[in-house]
Scaffold this motif. Structure first.
Motif, short mmCIF file in Angstrom:
data_model
loop_
_atom_site.label_atom_id
_atom_site.label_comp_id
_atom_site.label_asym_id
_atom_site.label_seq_id
_atom_site.Cartn_x
_atom_site.Cartn_y
_atom_site.Cartn_z
N THR A 1 31.94 38.39 41.53
CA THR A 1 33.28 38.68 41.53
C THR A 1 34.18 38.09 42.37
O THR A 1 35.18 37.79 42.40
N SER A 2 33.54 38.28 43.71
CA SER A 2 34.18 37.79 44.83
C SER A 2 33.21 37.22 46.03
O SER A 2 31.98 37.61 45.93
N PRO A 3 33.40 36.67 47.14
CA PRO A 3 32.49 36.24 48.08
C PRO A 3 32.24 37.49 48.93
O PRO A 3 32.95 38.56 48.86
N LEU A 4 30.96 37.57 49.20
CA LEU A 4 30.28 38.67 49.96
C LEU A 4 31.38 39.09 50.98
O LEU A 4 31.31 40.26 51.56
N SER A 5 31.48 38.32 51.79
CA SER A 5 32.47 38.26 53.12
C SER A 5 33.94 38.79 52.77
O SER A 5 34.52 38.10 52.27
N ARG A 6 34.13 39.94 53.28
CA ARG A 6 35.70 40.35 53.23
C ARG A 6 36.38 39.66 53.71
O ARG A 6 37.49 39.24 53.09
N ASN A 7 36.31 39.21 54.98
CA ASN A 7 36.97 38.25 55.67
C ASN A 7 37.49 36.79 54.97
O ASN A 7 38.39 36.43 54.98
N VAL A 8 36.35 36.34 54.54
CA VAL A 8 36.36 35.25 53.91
C VAL A 8 37.32 35.54 52.57
O VAL A 8 37.92 34.37 52.56
N PHE A 9 37.24 36.29 51.98
CA PHE A 9 37.90 36.75 50.67
C PHE A 9 39.31 36.61 50.84
O PHE A 9 40.19 36.15 50.28
N LEU A 10 39.54 37.53 51.89
CA LEU A 10 41.32 37.69 52.37
C LEU A 10 41.53 36.26 52.71
O LEU A 10 42.88 36.08 52.42
N SER A 11 41.06 35.55 53.63
CA SER A 11 41.49 34.09 53.90
C SER A 11 41.66 33.36 52.93
O SER A 11 42.36 32.58 52.74
N LEU A 12 40.50 33.47 51.78
CA LEU A 12 40.67 32.65 50.46
C LEU A 12 41.90 32.96 49.78
O LEU A 12 42.62 31.91 49.18
N CYS A 13 42.11 34.11 49.77
CA CYS A 13 43.56 34.52 49.06
C CYS A 13 44.57 33.95 49.61
O CYS A 13 45.53 33.51 48.87
N GLU A 14 44.66 34.20 50.89
CA GLU A 14 45.88 33.54 51.53
C GLU A 14 46.08 32.02 51.54
O GLU A 14 46.98 31.67 51.19
N TYR A 15 45.08 31.42 51.40
CA TYR A 15 44.70 30.00 51.19
C TYR A 15 45.29 29.56 49.92
O TYR A 15 46.19 28.38 49.56
N LEU A 16 45.22 30.60 48.80
CA LEU A 16 45.39 30.22 47.48
C LEU A 16 46.86 30.98 47.28
O LEU A 16 47.45 30.92 46.09
N ASN A 17 47.43 31.30 48.19
CA ASN A 17 48.93 32.27 47.97
C ASN A 17 48.55 33.31 47.17
O ASN A 17 49.67 33.73 46.38
N LEU A 18 47.48 34.15 46.93
CA LEU A 18 47.58 34.97 46.14
C LEU A 18 47.65 36.41 47.03
O LEU A 18 47.41 36.51 48.13
N PRO A 19 48.43 37.31 46.37
CA PRO A 19 49.20 38.43 47.22
C PRO A 19 48.05 39.40 47.76
O PRO A 19 46.83 39.24 47.00
N ARG A 20 47.96 40.19 48.57
CA ARG A 20 47.17 41.36 48.93
C ARG A 20 46.68 42.21 47.99
O ARG A 20 45.60 42.66 47.68
#
Length: 826
Positions: A708-727
């Motif tokens: 569903t998502s990467p295990l690391s919360r911080n990695v997924f947050l940064s990944l969303c930012e990288y893809l311009n996905l909102p919080r």
């Protein structure tokens, strides 16, 4: 050094000598056996009660005395007699008498007449009957002598109502059999029965109807004493502070004091004492800061055995290797690798053989005995360079422990019959225990065991190699290095690697003392025990170096099984077994107040036959409903997803694959390798590492993969930012992830902790508006709970929490308990 006890000891004698000659007079008249052992305890109690007597009597005051030390029944009997004698003497001293009062003179005349009458024995009286008649005549003369010592104008009005459970009342009646003024509420209108203090075993409704002459008893009484009555709430619950204050205000009663005397169920833990104190205060509506806890040391009983475990640290205090390892595992959210659970295993690395065994177990295969599946999965996602770096750092840490010859320092404390205490995980590994035995040169008489196996041993020498402190309240770990039944052993020593444990120990000791100082704080201590000076001493003890310790994760990874489970037999249903840390909703006395506590604390406060307690396992609620699916409005969620899809011109329906679709588009546009390297460089700017290229290819850019998502919360947050996905998208995916997790294991620790705070804040109490409770608590919930991981949007926090409360209320099905017993596991 025991900061708190040493400070109290410094001022205790000065406080005791403030007692006057009245104490000695009271002590002299006590008739219960064994009083010499309790003289100092009673002197302490006398000084406390005198302080309370000197308080302003213009309005009702509460004073709760709690003994942290376990006191046997003979001690309680003596204290009960002392309390009766104390309040009787205080009333004598304060009674100026009245010429109109004829109680004493009438009683004296009545008894004189009785005493002067010859024994009226029947013609054929037996020897036993004659002895009984003579004893009664002697008793009348004793009573006459007692009344002749009182002022002729004394009122003997019942100013103090001493409430006792029936067993104590009977024992005290036997001790005070010859005292004519020791009477019960049932005797207050007898012609020869008058007293300043009367005891009561009846419920409120009964005594509210009693009269002294023409005046209701409750309008005569000034002091209400509840002695060891916490298990008798059905009988004495109406005698609570709020009810007494209401009677004063609206029914012209004149209550000055509510005094409660209670005991902790065990001397081992002040945290459990706190739980007991809070329970009693809630039951009897005792105002805050009205409790005075007499510590085990202050009980002044002759306690045998040592009070503290001797703790030793070996080797250097700081290690760059360890600091670097902590940094690496923190960045990659591998908390378990630096948890206390694994530190207790790392510190046993005494030689190359053990080092190779541990490295192989942690990094070599998927069936590690020492780490959880989630950590294994997280390690599998590391790229080769990162994995090698973490492994090499831990290898260096092990070399440092080996070179420090920690095992030789330990050997200095090993005796022929020492029991060596290590963690449960180590005990479960026969291969590792053999390696440790060889490294320490243990003999056949030595035994390697866990905390649980040795908790109740009192005649052995024990060497603790497993670090176990108290944890963070209320998730209290017992036994621990500060509080333990082990402290009564012949010799008990703890030896730990300094750079792994010393800072933790310092912070834990500071927290332990801080909580104890707050727990013991009272106006009397501030007045007589220089409590402000103690607070300054505590401030000086704050460790200079900060420590990054996450107790939520520590509790999650803890391997400690305290050695006890609890079996509950419900009134409607079969028996079930729980652990000490299981959380339960409970309600006492059908009062509409719902709270959550650990099973261990509920057990400590449960009394056999008490059918007023109903409980429900918090996990059961999450088994019945999927909270994460219902906590938010799915219609709103779908609207938010449509907006996000429109921004990227995507028509896919699955929220969990949206980020993968966007990554796949980048890989198609720039090539898989180039897209991977671009993302890797972006994450590195945030001190984060990407997964291996193979995992990226098979999972991250594969919309059909199960993840569903990467295990690391911080990695997924940064990944969303990288893809311009909102919080908002991150929160939605976390909600989906939790929902899927819920369907497989039915509960999450994070949700239980959130529900616990909601219950204990009163959000579920009958008649309470949860929105009104929560509106001023939102900052607390933002600070103490990972809301986004729970799928709760901070922007709609109040509404989400209220919805959660409304969702749970229909699921409350609390059950009556028939029996609750503790089971010790060997």
């Amino acid at each position: 050094m025991d900061l708190v006890n040493d400070h109290i000891r410094k001022y205790l004698n000065e406080f005791l000598i403030s007692s006057d000659s009245t104490f000695l007079e009271l002590f002299e008249v006590l008739t219960a056996p064994g009083k010499s052992r309790y003289e100092k305890t009673l002197q302490y109690l006398y000084c406390l009660l005198i302080e309370v007597e000197n308080l302003d009597k213009s309005h009702l005051k509460a004073f709760h005395v709690q003994f942290q030390e376990h006191v046997p029944e003979d001690g309680k009997l003596l204290i009960a007699e002392f309390i009766w004698q104390f309040y009787f003497r205080m009333s004598i001293n304060n009674d100026n008498g009245s010429p109109e009062s004829t109680t004493v003179t009438d009683t004296i005349n009545y008894l004189r007449a009785k005493a002067q009458q010859p024994i009226q024995a029947p013609e054929r009286v037996s020897k036993a009957q004659l002895t009984k008649l003579r004893n009664e005549k002697r008793r009348q003369r004793q009573h006459l002598g007692f009344y002749e010592t009182l002022k002729g104008t004394a009122s003997l009005l019942p100013e103090t109502l001493l409430n006792l459970h029936m067993a104590m009342a009977e024992r005290l009646r036997q001790v005070m059999h010859d005292n004519p003024t020791f009477i019960s509420t049932a005797q207050i209108n007898n012609i020869d029965a008058h007293s300043y203090v009367i005891y009561n075993t009846e419920k409120f409704d009964n005594i509210s109807k009693l009269k002294v002459g023409n005046t209701p008893l409750l309008k005569v009484a000034k002091k209400i004493v509840l002695f060891d009555c916490e298990s008798s709430i059905k009988r004495f619950g109406e005698l609570n502070f709020i009810r007494l204050a209401d009677l004063n205000k609206n029914h012209r009663t004149n209550f000055e004091q509510l005094l409660v005397f209670s005991w902790s169920p065990t001397p081992k833990s002040f945290y459990r004492s706190k739980s007991r104190r809070d329970l009693i205060n809630e039951r009897y509506k005792i105002p805050a800061n009205s409790s005075y806890v007499i510590t085990a040391m202050e009980s002044l009983l002759d306690q045998s055995g040592c009070n503290q475990i001797s703790v030793h640290f070996t080797g250097i205090e700081n290690s760059h290797f360890w600091d670097a390892f902590v940094t690496e595992t923190t960045i990659r959210e591998l908390y378990e690798l630096r948890s206390i659970k694994l530190l207790n295993i790392y510190s046993l690395c005494y030689n190359e053989d053990i080092k190779n065994y541990l490295i192989s177990d942690l990094f070599g295969h998927d069936d590690s005995k020492f780490i959880s599946n989630s950590t294994k999965e997280a390690i599998s996602e590391l790229d080769i360079d990162t994995l090698a770096r973490i492994r090499n750092l831990l290898d260096n840490v092990f070399d440092l422990i080996i070179q420090s010859e920690h095992n030789l320092e330990i050997a200095k404390f090993v005796s022929n019959d020492s029991i060596i205490v290590v963690s449960d995980l180590v005990v479960a590994s026969q291969e590792l225990t053999l390696k440790i035995s060889d490294a320490l040169g243990l003999g056949g008489a030595n035994k390697i065991a866990s905390w649980a196996a040795v908790e109740n041993l009192i005649d052995s020498n024990i060497l603790l190699l497993c670090y176990q402190d108290q944890g963070r309240f209320p998730n209290h770990i017992l036994p621990n290095i500060f509080e333990s039944a082990l402290a009564t052993c012949n010799m008990i020593i703890a030896v730990y690697v300094s750079f792994l444990f010393r800072l933790r120990y310092q912070w834990s000791l500071y927290a332990f003392n801080r909580d104890r100082i707050h727990f013991l704080s009272h106006d009397i201590r501030r007045k007589h025990f220089a409590w402000g000076e103690l607070q300054q001493k505590l401030n000086y003890s704050i460790p200079k170096k900060k420590m990054n310790l996450d107790w939520s994760q520590e509790n999650q990874y803890s391997s400690s099984k305290i050695g006890e489970t609890y079996r509950i037999r419900y009134k409607a249903g079969k028996a079930r077994t729980y652990t000490s840390s299981d959380l339960f909703i409970f309600n006492n006395f059908n009062n509409g107040v719902y709270r959550v506590d650990r099973m261990a604390n509920i057990f400590e406060n449960f009394h056999e036959g008490d059918d007023s307690l109903v409980i429900q396992n918090l996990d059961d609620i999450q088994e019945d409903i999927n909270i994460y699916d219902k906590i938010v409005d799915t219609t709103v969620q779908e609207q938010e997803l449509r907006v996000i899809r429109k921004q990227f011109q995507l028509e896919i329906d699955t929220a969990g694959s949206l980020w993968k679709v966007l990554l796949k588009e980048q890989a198609s546009k720039h090539g898989e390798v180039s897209a991977y390297e671009n993302l890797r460089d972006y994450l590195r700017t945030r001190r984060l590492n990407i997964v291996s290229f193979q995992h990226y290819k098979n999972t991250w850019i594969n919309p059909g993969s199960d993840s569903t998502s990467p295990l690391s919360r911080n990695v997924f947050l940064s990944l969303c930012e990288y893809l311009n996905l909102p919080r908002t998208y991150f929160v939605i995916v976390q909600r989906l992830k939790n929902s899927a997790k819920q369907s497989s294991r039915h509960s999450t620790r994070q949700m239980n902790l959130l529900l616990k705070d909601l219950f204990n804040d009163g959000c579920f109490d009958v008649g309470v508006d949860p929105q009104a409770v929560l509106v001023d608590r939102l900052t607390f919930y933002k600070k103490n709970h990972p809301l986004d991981e729970l799928g709760i949007d901070e922007n709609h926090l109040l509404g989400n929490l209220v919805t959660l409360v409304e969702l749970i209320i229909p699921e409350l099905r609390l059950f009556e308990i028939v029996t609750l017993e503790k089971i010790y596991n060997e």
